[in-house]
Design a protein around this motif. Structure first.
Motif, PDB file in Angstrom:
ATOM      1  N   ASN A   3       6.153  -8.049   6.103  1.00 43.40           N
ATOM      2  CA  ASN A   3       6.126  -8.144   4.646  1.00 43.40           C
ATOM      3  C   ASN A   3       5.040  -9.071   4.142  1.00 43.40           C
ATOM      4  O   ASN A   3       4.739  -9.092   2.953  1.00 43.40           O
ATOM      5  N   ASN A  19       9.189   3.419 -10.202  1.00 43.13           N
ATOM      6  CA  ASN A  19      10.060   2.804  -9.194  1.00 43.13           C
ATOM      7  C   ASN A  19       9.302   2.170  -8.033  1.00 43.13           C
ATOM      8  O   ASN A  19       9.846   2.019  -6.940  1.00 43.13           O
ATOM      9  N   THR A  20       8.050   1.826  -8.259  1.00 40.96           N
ATOM     10  CA  THR A  20       7.272   1.113  -7.254  1.00 40.96           C
ATOM     11  C   THR A  20       6.873  -0.238  -7.818  1.00 40.96           C
ATOM     12  O   THR A  20       6.254  -0.318  -8.872  1.00 40.96           O
ATOM     13  N   SER A  33       6.195  -2.087  -3.006  1.00 40.97           N
ATOM     14  CA  SER A  33       7.478  -1.787  -2.378  1.00 40.97           C
ATOM     15  C   SER A  33       8.261  -0.818  -3.250  1.00 40.97           C
ATOM     16  O   SER A  33       8.215  -0.898  -4.477  1.00 40.97           O
ATOM     17  N   THR A  34       8.988   0.062  -2.616  1.00 36.15           N
ATOM     18  CA  THR A  34       9.919   0.938  -3.341  1.00 36.15           C
ATOM     19  C   THR A  34      11.362   0.504  -3.102  1.00 36.15           C
ATOM     20  O   THR A  34      12.270   1.045  -3.724  1.00 36.15           O
ATOM     21  N   THR A  35      11.562  -0.466  -2.222  1.00 30.03           N
ATOM     22  CA  THR A  35      12.919  -0.933  -1.909  1.00 30.03           C
ATOM     23  C   THR A  35      13.155  -2.381  -2.337  1.00 30.03           C
ATOM     24  O   THR A  35      14.298  -2.804  -2.472  1.00 30.03           O
ATOM     25  N   THR A  37      12.558  -4.845  -0.433  1.00 31.87           N
ATOM     26  CA  THR A  37      12.724  -5.634   0.792  1.00 31.87           C
ATOM     27  C   THR A  37      11.621  -5.374   1.811  1.00 31.87           C
ATOM     28  O   THR A  37      11.336  -6.212   2.650  1.00 31.87           O
ATOM     29  N   SER A  38      11.012  -4.208   1.749  1.00 34.60           N
ATOM     30  CA  SER A  38       9.943  -3.866   2.672  1.00 34.60           C
ATOM     31  C   SER A  38       8.673  -3.623   1.860  1.00 34.60           C
ATOM     32  O   SER A  38       8.648  -2.775   0.967  1.00 34.60           O
TER      33      SER A  38
END
Length: 196
Positions: A3, A19-20, A33-35, A37-38
């Motif tokens: 990361n 959503n990015t 990131s799209t999450t 966390t990553s």
């Protein structure tokens, strides 16, 4: 987990499109990131302390006197060739861009020396004033009103001419007694608007 890290002392800014999440920092790597966390390196994206979503693109400005923008609808694609419509706008004059913000349906660009411009998607317009934020961290927004600090005081704008709003506390910005805000702090002074 790959990361990456943030450079100590760097101003970090972010924006979200489709959503990015895109995070950028002056002197570091721009990542997305799209999450949440990553994170991955955003190939081709410039690094800079100023990021804003406008006209279905992400704009990044700050380290070279330019403002770059992503391909329409894709904050991970910064190509400007073929069918890709990413690009770069040169912000003329002294200083570097230090903050991007939307007011009055335009993208406002402030510079480290207080100069201000706006971009409407087609034209870059010099606002011919030097009342922009001296610190990117001092900008805050309440509905359609932007508020920021510089060496002359606190200013408010709805996308038009900034208005001084700090007259009751003006001696905190400058006075003969030397008891106001320390001059060296104006470049990194944080602030936030609380309620109204």
């Amino acid at each position: 987990s790959g990361n990456g890290t943030l450079t100590a002392g760097s101003i970090v800014d972010y924006s979200v499109l489709n959503n990015t999440l895109l995070i950028s920092q002056g002197g570091g790597t721009t990542r997305h990131s799209t999450t949440g966390t990553s994170f991955s390196d955003t190939s081709g994206a410039p690094a800079g302390p100023a990021v804003e979503q406008y006209l279905n693109r992400i704009f990044v400005a700050g380290t070279s006197g330019t403002m770059s923008y992503s391909v329409t609808g894709d904050p991970t694609n910064w190509a400007a060739t073929g069918t890709s419509d990413g690009g770069v706008v040169t912000i003329p004059g002294a200083g570097l861009p230090n903050k991007l913000f939307k007011l009055n349906n335009r993208l406002n660009i402030s510079k480290t020396v207080g100069g201000m411009y706006y971009w409407d998607g087609f034209n870059l317009v010099d606002r011919s004033l030097d009342l922009g934020p001296s610190s990117a961290l001092s900008y805050s927004k309440i509905e359609d009103s932007g508020i920021w600090a510089n060496r002359l005081g606190l200013f408010n704008s709805f996308g038009d001419q900034p208005t001084l709003i700090s007259n009751p506390i003006q001696r905190q910005f400058y006075n003969d007694a030397g008891s106001g805000i320390i001059g060296a702090n104006f470049g990194t002074m944080p602030a936030i608007a609380h309620r109204y």
